[in-house]
Design a protein around this motif. Structure first.
Motif, PDB file in Angstrom:
ATOM      1  N   UNK A   1      -7.526  10.134  -4.002  1.00 60.34           N
ATOM      2  CA  UNK A   1      -6.367  10.214  -3.116  1.00 60.34           C
ATOM      3  C   UNK A   1      -6.282   8.976  -2.209  1.00 60.34           C
ATOM      4  N   UNK A   2      -7.407   8.589  -1.650  1.00 59.51           N
ATOM      5  CA  UNK A   2      -7.432   7.429  -0.748  1.00 59.51           C
ATOM      6  C   UNK A   2      -7.014   6.156  -1.480  1.00 59.51           C
ATOM      7  N   UNK A   3      -7.515   5.965  -2.693  1.00 57.31           N
ATOM      8  CA  UNK A   3      -7.158   4.774  -3.477  1.00 57.31           C
ATOM      9  C   UNK A   3      -5.661   4.761  -3.776  1.00 57.31           C
ATOM     10  N   UNK A   4      -5.102   5.928  -4.143  1.00 54.21           N
ATOM     11  CA  UNK A   4      -3.668   5.997  -4.433  1.00 54.21           C
ATOM     12  C   UNK A   4      -2.838   5.657  -3.201  1.00 54.21           C
ATOM     13  N   UNK A   5      -3.236   6.169  -2.035  1.00 58.70           N
ATOM     14  CA  UNK A   5      -2.507   5.859  -0.802  1.00 58.70           C
ATOM     15  C   UNK A   5      -2.564   4.369  -0.483  1.00 58.70           C
ATOM     16  N   UNK A   6      -3.748   3.782  -0.543  1.00 57.60           N
ATOM     17  CA  UNK A   6      -3.894   2.354  -0.233  1.00 57.60           C
ATOM     18  C   UNK A   6      -3.110   1.508  -1.230  1.00 57.60           C
ATOM     19  N   UNK A   7      -3.213   1.847  -2.511  1.00 61.58           N
ATOM     20  CA  UNK A   7      -2.532   1.077  -3.554  1.00 61.58           C
ATOM     21  C   UNK A   7      -1.023   1.087  -3.361  1.00 61.58           C
ATOM     22  N   UNK A   8      -0.456   2.263  -3.149  1.00 61.20           N
ATOM     23  CA  UNK A   8       1.003   2.368  -3.123  1.00 61.20           C
ATOM     24  C   UNK A   8       1.612   1.957  -1.787  1.00 61.20           C
ATOM     25  N   UNK A   9       0.876   2.103  -0.702  1.00 60.38           N
ATOM     26  CA  UNK A   9       1.382   1.559   0.561  1.00 60.38           C
ATOM     27  C   UNK A   9       1.419   0.035   0.515  1.00 60.38           C
ATOM     28  N   UNK A  10       0.424  -0.575  -0.096  1.00 63.84           N
ATOM     29  CA  UNK A  10       0.421  -2.037  -0.208  1.00 63.84           C
ATOM     30  C   UNK A  10       1.498  -2.521  -1.171  1.00 63.84           C
ATOM     31  N   UNK A  11       1.736  -1.780  -2.245  1.00 62.41           N
ATOM     32  CA  UNK A  11       2.751  -2.190  -3.211  1.00 62.41           C
ATOM     33  C   UNK A  11       4.168  -1.967  -2.684  1.00 62.41           C
ATOM     34  N   UNK A  12       4.319  -1.152  -1.639  1.00 60.51           N
ATOM     35  CA  UNK A  12       5.638  -0.908  -1.054  1.00 60.51           C
ATOM     36  C   UNK A  12       5.922  -1.793   0.153  1.00 60.51           C
ATOM     37  N   UNK A  13       5.048  -2.765   0.402  1.00 58.83           N
ATOM     38  CA  UNK A  13       5.202  -3.630   1.583  1.00 58.83           C
ATOM     39  C   UNK A  13       6.494  -4.442   1.549  1.00 58.83           C
TER      40      UNK A  13
END
Length: 321
Positions: free
Chosen positions: A132-144
């Motif tokens: 879950x943590x990896x998915x949150x970090x990945x997609x928040x960064x990709x939505x920058x």
């Protein structure tokens, strides 16, 4: 108010009316399950996380768009546009990847005991918070990119060729190469889990079919075997429904997004963007209905709550008398 604006507002309001109570009901059912049993299985934790992501999609985009369309509230200033589009893209991506994670975990769950796939299921369950943590970090960064390029339509008058019209906001990429690069990243982020989830769902159907054939060979036409086969057929139908809804809605969404990337000018109408948001949000609004109908734990908790309300009312009336 123009008829197209009115229709737009009613469609987004419909999604909000269906999606918000549905996702809240799923979340409440699992919270009650945690309070009563102090335990949440890995598959249930994924569904709970999925409902939270879907609730964000419907709340942040559909409800706010509906309120702005009816001139009841408008948060779409520069800061509001950046926040809304960023949260929407992040929660939308989480919804997609959590749906894939759920289908992959279910695929591992029906693997034969003692196999390497069963060991992988245990490993995923033990490390689910990390996933879950990896998915949150990945997609928040990709939505920058939403924070960098989103501006309010009230403060944006120069229609650059690389901007995307989202009615109350514009996503101004400033250059075609940036628009194509960020567009390709978003398409890849959607297509990869779509392909993987389709594959895992097909594997589930094949395994269920083989298992039903094996039961028929062992038990013949006995009642126990028929019951097991019926349960497996119902599970297979749920998988087919989820995959079909997912692929169709997000397929249309990504098809419209690819069309937007190929257009060499900023569209004067937000129709294409509105259709994309509508089809993507439609999944977030419909998925809790499928979960409530197919998940016995959710269905059972909600029925208990519905049955307890009249009893509480009668008890209160008796005490008052």
């Amino acid at each position: 108010m123009p008829s197209d604006k009115l229709l737009r507002g009613w469609l987004f309001l419909l999604l909000a009316v269906v999606g918000i109570p549905g996702n809240i009901a799923v979340i409440v059912a699992f919270l009650l399950l945690i309070l009563q049993e102090c335990l949440l299985l890995a598959a249930d934790a994924i569904v709970l996380h999925l409902a939270c992501a879907n609730l964000l999609v419907v709340l942040v985009r559909c409800l706010l768009e509906a309120l702005a369309s009816f001139h009841l509230a408008n948060v779409f200033g520069d800061v509001g546009c950046k926040a809304v589009i960023f949260i929407y893209r992040t929660s939308r991506a989480l919804s997609i990847w959590l749906t894939f994670l759920l289908s992959a975990y279910q695929c591992l769950s029906i693997a034969p005991p003692g196999s390497s796939w069963a060991s992988a299921r245990v490993l995923v369950a033990q490390n689910l918070p990390v996933v879950f943590f990896i998915l949150w970090v990945l997609h928040t960064s990709m939505s920058a990119g939403a924070i960098l390029f989103s501006v309010s339509s009230r403060n944006y008058t120069a229609l650059a060729t690389s901007a995307v019209n989202a009615e109350f906001c514009y996503v101004n990429f400033r250059a075609d190469v940036l628009k194509e690069a960020f567009g390709a990243v978003q398409v890849s982020r959607d297509v990869v889990p779509m392909a993987l989830m389709t594959l895992t769902s097909l594997i589930i159907l094949v395994l269920l079919y083989k298992h039903s054939q094996h039961l028929k060979g062992l038990r013949g036409a006995g009642s126990a075997g028929a019951g097991s086969c019926g349960a497996e057929q119902r599970a297979a139908k749920v998988v087919v429904v989820l995959v079909t809804v997912y692929v169709v809605l997000y397929g249309v969404d990504n098809g419209l997004w690819v069309y937007t990337l190929t257009v060499r000018h900023t569209l004067s109408s937000s129709l294409i963007s509105d259709l994309r948001v509508f089809f993507a949000s439609l999944y977030a609004a419909l998925s809790p209905l499928v979960i409530i109908a197919s998940n016995r734990k959710v269905n059972g908790r909600l029925r208990c709550v519905a049955q307890e309300r009249p009893l509480l009312g009668k008890t209160a009336r008796l005490r008052s008398t």
